[in-house]
Scaffold this motif. Structure first.
Motif, short mmCIF file in Angstrom:
data_model
loop_
_atom_site.label_atom_id
_atom_site.label_comp_id
_atom_site.label_asym_id
_atom_site.label_seq_id
_atom_site.Cartn_x
_atom_site.Cartn_y
_atom_site.Cartn_z
N ARG A 35 23.80 17.30 -22.55
CA ARG A 35 24.45 18.06 -21.48
C ARG A 35 24.96 17.12 -20.41
N LEU A 36 26.18 17.37 -19.95
CA LEU A 36 26.74 16.55 -18.89
C LEU A 36 25.99 16.80 -17.59
N ALA A 37 25.77 15.75 -16.83
CA ALA A 37 25.01 15.85 -15.59
C ALA A 37 25.86 16.46 -14.49
N GLU A 38 25.20 17.28 -13.66
CA GLU A 38 25.88 17.86 -12.51
C GLU A 38 25.76 16.93 -11.31
N GLY A 39 26.64 17.09 -10.35
CA GLY A 39 26.60 16.26 -9.16
C GLY A 39 25.88 16.93 -8.00
N PRO A 40 25.63 16.21 -6.95
CA PRO A 40 25.90 14.78 -6.77
C PRO A 40 24.93 13.92 -7.57
N ILE A 41 25.40 12.77 -8.02
CA ILE A 41 24.65 11.96 -8.97
C ILE A 41 24.22 10.66 -8.30
N ALA A 42 22.93 10.34 -8.48
CA ALA A 42 22.38 9.07 -8.00
C ALA A 42 22.18 8.17 -9.21
N LEU A 43 23.01 7.16 -9.35
CA LEU A 43 22.95 6.27 -10.51
C LEU A 43 21.81 5.27 -10.36
N CYS A 44 21.22 4.92 -11.49
CA CYS A 44 20.16 3.92 -11.52
C CYS A 44 20.59 2.61 -10.91
N GLU A 45 21.71 2.07 -11.41
CA GLU A 45 22.12 0.74 -10.96
C GLU A 45 22.51 0.71 -9.49
N VAL A 46 23.03 1.84 -8.99
CA VAL A 46 23.46 1.88 -7.58
C VAL A 46 22.26 1.73 -6.65
N GLN A 47 21.13 2.33 -7.02
CA GLN A 47 19.94 2.17 -6.17
C GLN A 47 19.52 0.70 -6.15
N GLY A 48 19.65 0.05 -7.30
CA GLY A 48 19.38 -1.39 -7.34
C GLY A 48 20.32 -2.18 -6.46
N TYR A 49 21.61 -1.84 -6.51
CA TYR A 49 22.58 -2.55 -5.68
C TYR A 49 22.27 -2.35 -4.19
N VAL A 50 21.89 -1.11 -3.82
CA VAL A 50 21.57 -0.83 -2.42
C VAL A 50 20.34 -1.63 -2.00
N PHE A 51 19.33 -1.67 -2.86
CA PHE A 51 18.14 -2.47 -2.58
C PHE A 51 18.52 -3.93 -2.34
N ALA A 52 19.32 -4.49 -3.26
CA ALA A 52 19.72 -5.89 -3.11
C ALA A 52 20.60 -6.10 -1.89
N ALA A 53 21.44 -5.11 -1.58
CA ALA A 53 22.32 -5.22 -0.41
C ALA A 53 21.50 -5.24 0.88
N LYS A 54 20.47 -4.41 0.95
CA LYS A 54 19.64 -4.39 2.16
C LYS A 54 18.85 -5.69 2.30
N GLN A 55 18.38 -6.21 1.19
CA GLN A 55 17.72 -7.51 1.24
C GLN A 55 18.71 -8.59 1.71
N ALA A 56 19.92 -8.57 1.13
CA ALA A 56 20.93 -9.56 1.53
C ALA A 56 21.33 -9.38 2.98
N GLY A 57 21.51 -8.12 3.40
CA GLY A 57 21.83 -7.86 4.79
C GLY A 57 20.75 -8.36 5.73
N GLY A 58 19.49 -8.21 5.31
CA GLY A 58 18.38 -8.70 6.13
C GLY A 58 18.42 -10.21 6.28
N ARG A 59 18.72 -10.92 5.18
CA ARG A 59 18.79 -12.38 5.25
C ARG A 59 19.95 -12.83 6.14
N ILE A 60 21.09 -12.15 6.01
CA ILE A 60 22.25 -12.50 6.85
C ILE A 60 21.93 -12.25 8.31
#
Length: 747
Positions: free
Chosen positions: A467-492
């Motif tokens: 079955r096709l997923a309904e929205g709004p959709i939270a993708l697995c990889e996007v949560q990883g990107y956000v995690f890494a972005a916040k870590q990177a933002g913290g270092r900057i």
């Protein structure tokens, strides 16, 4: 307590839209912007050239015949100016001997000969008597072609030779399959001595002109055909030159003769390649892959006012894409950080400043794609400047952090800090639509993309039963990107002196990690879910998305090990690379765009993630699979994707019919995988290169890395695979004070 407002806030308006979003039925969805499959690369070996906003797609003869392969033609700024361009000998087609694009991607070279031909006096000219060498390149916004004819026979040969041509000024999205109700007006061809011009007056008020200039002047010039009458004595040679100018709003071209333009084009490309480091190995076939990949990257790069930017792919995506540009820059960061600098500067300059639902834009959001062309200008497609990517914004911050580590260029990062802050704010406010701590997407533009991650086919996100997923959709990889972005933002932030912001970002990243583990882990699959749907139900599907959690560093070590085992199992690993989804999944189809195919860039990111968690053998497996695939590809060029069929002995991978070739992030994948295998990290400010448990595959005994920038230093290194499996690393040359450290691990 605040009083309720009669006018709903932007967040309340989004909630209303969410409530009215209905779940798709089980079955196929056809996105109006999907690319309609045709003969494509699998049926015909395309020959591709590009320079800036100009690109050409031809067949092996050098001809453009869109009635056979629809994407063929000469394109400029999102419009196909010249549709037909076909060489004719005595009214027919010559015989093909060979065809290639030179390794630097500047020149198309085609060798042709004559079929058996009857002369007017009744004599027959045997096939193979005339040799025709056809060469072509692009420079500025013109296409240059030279045709040299040589008679290798023992008697004179008379012949007519020329071109059939036609201009259509069709928008790229029309070529892709969209239908338009109205088009602009095409003026009749204007014939002059030795030239012909065709003008199109677009509905967008833009005048587009293609002008063909011939030398020497032909004996016959018509609206759609040009013919020269030639007579060559034995061993004589005759040369014809054609220049095709593409002009917008009467911009006058810089007129150069063939040789001068070719010299400029060749020197420019050579200078670009010398700007980064060079890699030479003991394996010539691997060198061919490296060299073609590097040439493809420089082919795709277009200079912008902000710096170099790699366009995504030819023919369908030869334009700036945020996600593609960022990932390409990440893959190439160790080779040439200047590309990342150009990408960051361009995306900062085009960052959204206000809410615009028609373009899926909100303040701080990073560009998805930017298109020229009549349909984009008129709003017939939303992609003039479109922001329908959920992942480009966190990836922008991630790239900024890794660029700072690679170069130590704090001044540049300081200039980007307002853009980084706006991107981080977007993640927390607009990206997290329902306040649950995860970043989700749901299109706001009725013309926009249904799915807004890198897997953006309309059937790409689904549940285990199909079955096709309904929205709004939270993708697995996007949560990883956000995690890494916040870590990177913290270092900057810490480097810039904003300690409180740094601490807040690091704490937010850690909260996200914990939430992610609780919500996304599917223990029965030993995998992270592909996504959470609009009702927070996990899409428990074995997919390559989970590999990006390793790339981003959000996975726990124990679960990373279990994910690695699944990714490298027969269900996921085809023998050529990791599939987008497992072969046991409901929607698995090895010929699908996103549901079972193999994407080189996807594999490169996963390979980097595997290596980060210490799974170096698995990374070597991916590099080996893609290298083996490259051996079967035309020009050693990896396409955007290929089919996910199981590897069969003695056969190459199966091509995907409408894949872009070349594609920037596919070309850059080899460099990221090599970096991952070597465990290499460059600390620019410290002038230090660290190799953490470096490994090389058995087919690579030696690797030389030349002109590697490390802060203000430049070094040359020699790497050699040792019998025990480890890698020895030595300085060959050093300018400056850079140091190299090798970390060895037991077991």
């Amino acid at each position: 307590m605040e009083q309720a407002s009669e006018t709903p806030s932007p967040k309340e308006e989004r909630a209303i839209r969410l409530a009215s979003y209905s779940e798709p039925e089980l079955g196929e969805m056809i996105d109006e912007f999907s690319i309609r499959a045709s003969g494509g690369a699998a049926a015909e070996r395309s020959r591709v050239l590009k320079c800036g906003d100009l690109f050409a797609v031809a067949d092996s003869f050098g001809d453009m015949r869109p009635e056979l392969v629809r994407e063929q033609g000469l394109y400029y700024k999102g419009t196909r100016f010249l549709a037909q361009w076909q060489l004719e000998l005595e009214g027919g087609r010559p015989l093909l001997l060979s065809s290639t694009v030179k390794e630097d991607n500047v020149l198309l070279a085609v060798d042709l000969t004559n079929p058996d031909m009857e002369q007017q006096d009744g004599r027959w000219v045997r096939h193979g008597t005339l040799h025709m060498f056809r060469s072509r390149f692009l420079w500025k916004h013109a296409c240059f072609e030279r045709l040299r004819v040589t008679n290798y026979g023992l008697a004179p040969v008379s012949f007519g030779i020329g071109y059939a041509f036609g201009a259509d000024f069709v928008d790229l999205f029309e070529v892709r399959g969209l239908k338009r109700k109205r088009r602009g007006s095409l003026s009749p061809p204007k014939l002059e001595e030795g030239s012909v011009s065709v003008t199109y007056h677009g509905l967008d008020g833009v005048t587009r002109v293609v002008r063909l200039v011939f030398w020497p002047a032909p004996q016959r010039l018509e609206a759609n055909r040009v013919v020269w009458q030639g007579r060559l004595v034995p061993k004589a040679e005759w040369t014809i030159f054609v220049t095709i100018f593409c002009m917008v709003d009467e911009a006058r071209p810089l007129i150069l003769f063939y040789e001068a333009a070719l010299s400029e084009a060749t020197e420019t490309v050579a200078a670009r390649k010398q700007a980064g480091c060079q890699i030479v190995t003991s394996n010539e076939q691997f060198n061919d892959w490296l060299n073609r990949s590097l040439s493809d990257i420089h082919l795709m790069i277009t200079e912008t006012p902000e710096g170099p930017y790699p366009h995504a792919g030819i023919p369908w995506f030869s334009t700036p894409f945020g996600r593609d540009g960022i990932i390409t820059a990440l893959e190439l960061l160790w080779v040439n950080p200047n590309i990342a600098r150009g990408v960051l500067a361009f995306l900062a300059a085009t960052q959204a400043q206000a809410e615009d639902p028609a373009r899926d834009a909100q303040p701080g959001k990073i560009l998805h794609e930017m298109r020229d062309g009549e349909m984009a200008a008129l709003g017939e497609i939303p992609f003039g400047r479109y922001y329908g990517s959920v992942d480009a914004t966190p990836l922008f911050v991630l790239l900024a952090g890794r660029f700072l580590e690679r170069t130590g260029d704090l001044a540049f990062l300081r200039s980007l800090w307002p853009n980084i802050q706006a991107a981080l704010e977007w993640m927390d406010h607009y990206g997290d639509r329902d306040g649950d701590g995860f970043v989700e997407y749901l299109r706001e533009s009725p013309k926009g993309l249904v799915h807004q991650g890198w897997k953006d086919s309309s059937d790409a996100i689904f549940h285990r039963d199909g079955r096709l997923a309904e929205g709004p959709i939270a993708l697995c990889e996007v949560q990883g990107y956000v995690f890494a972005a916040k870590q990177a933002g913290g270092r900057i932030a810490r480097r810039l002196g904003y300690e409180e912001i740094s601490i807040r970002l690091e704490q937010s990243a850690e909260r996200l990690r914990q939430q992610f583990e609780q919500a996304f882990w599917c223990g029965e699959l030993s995998m992270y879910a592909m996504a959470l749907d609009g009702k927070k139900r996990p899409c428990c599907v074995r997919s390559s998305n989970a590999g990006h959690a390793l790339f981003a560093g959000i996975a726990t070590p124990n679960r990373a090990r279990r994910v690695a085992e699944v990714l490298c199992s027969e269900e996921m690993f085809s023998g050529w690379g990791i599939r987008t989804i497992g072969s046991a999944e409901a929607r698995f189809n090895p010929m699908s765009y996103h549901n079972g195919s193999v994407w080189p860039h996807d594999n490169a990111l996963i390979g980097k993630g595997l290596a980060t968690y210490g799974f170096r053998e698995e990374t070597l497996k991916i590099l080996t699979g893609l290298f083996d695939a490259s051996l079967f590809m035309d020009l050693h060029r990896l396409p955007e994707l290929f089919c996910g069929f199981r590897r069969r002995p003695g056969e190459g991978p199966t091509l995907y019919p409408s894949a872009c070739v070349p594609q920037a992030w596919a070309a850059a994948s080899v460099f990221y995988l090599l970096e991952a295998c070597l465990g290499m990290t460059i600390h620019g400010e410290e002038r230090r290169v660290v190799f953490d448990a470096p490994r090389l595959p058995p087919f690579l005994e030696k690797v030389q890395i030349r002109n590697l920038s490390v802060g203000e230093s430049v070094i040359d290194l020699f790497l050699e695979r040792r019998p025990a499996g480890d890698v020895g690393i030595d300085f060959v040359q050093r300018q400056g004070t850079a140091e190299v450290a090798v970390v060895k691990r037991g077991g």
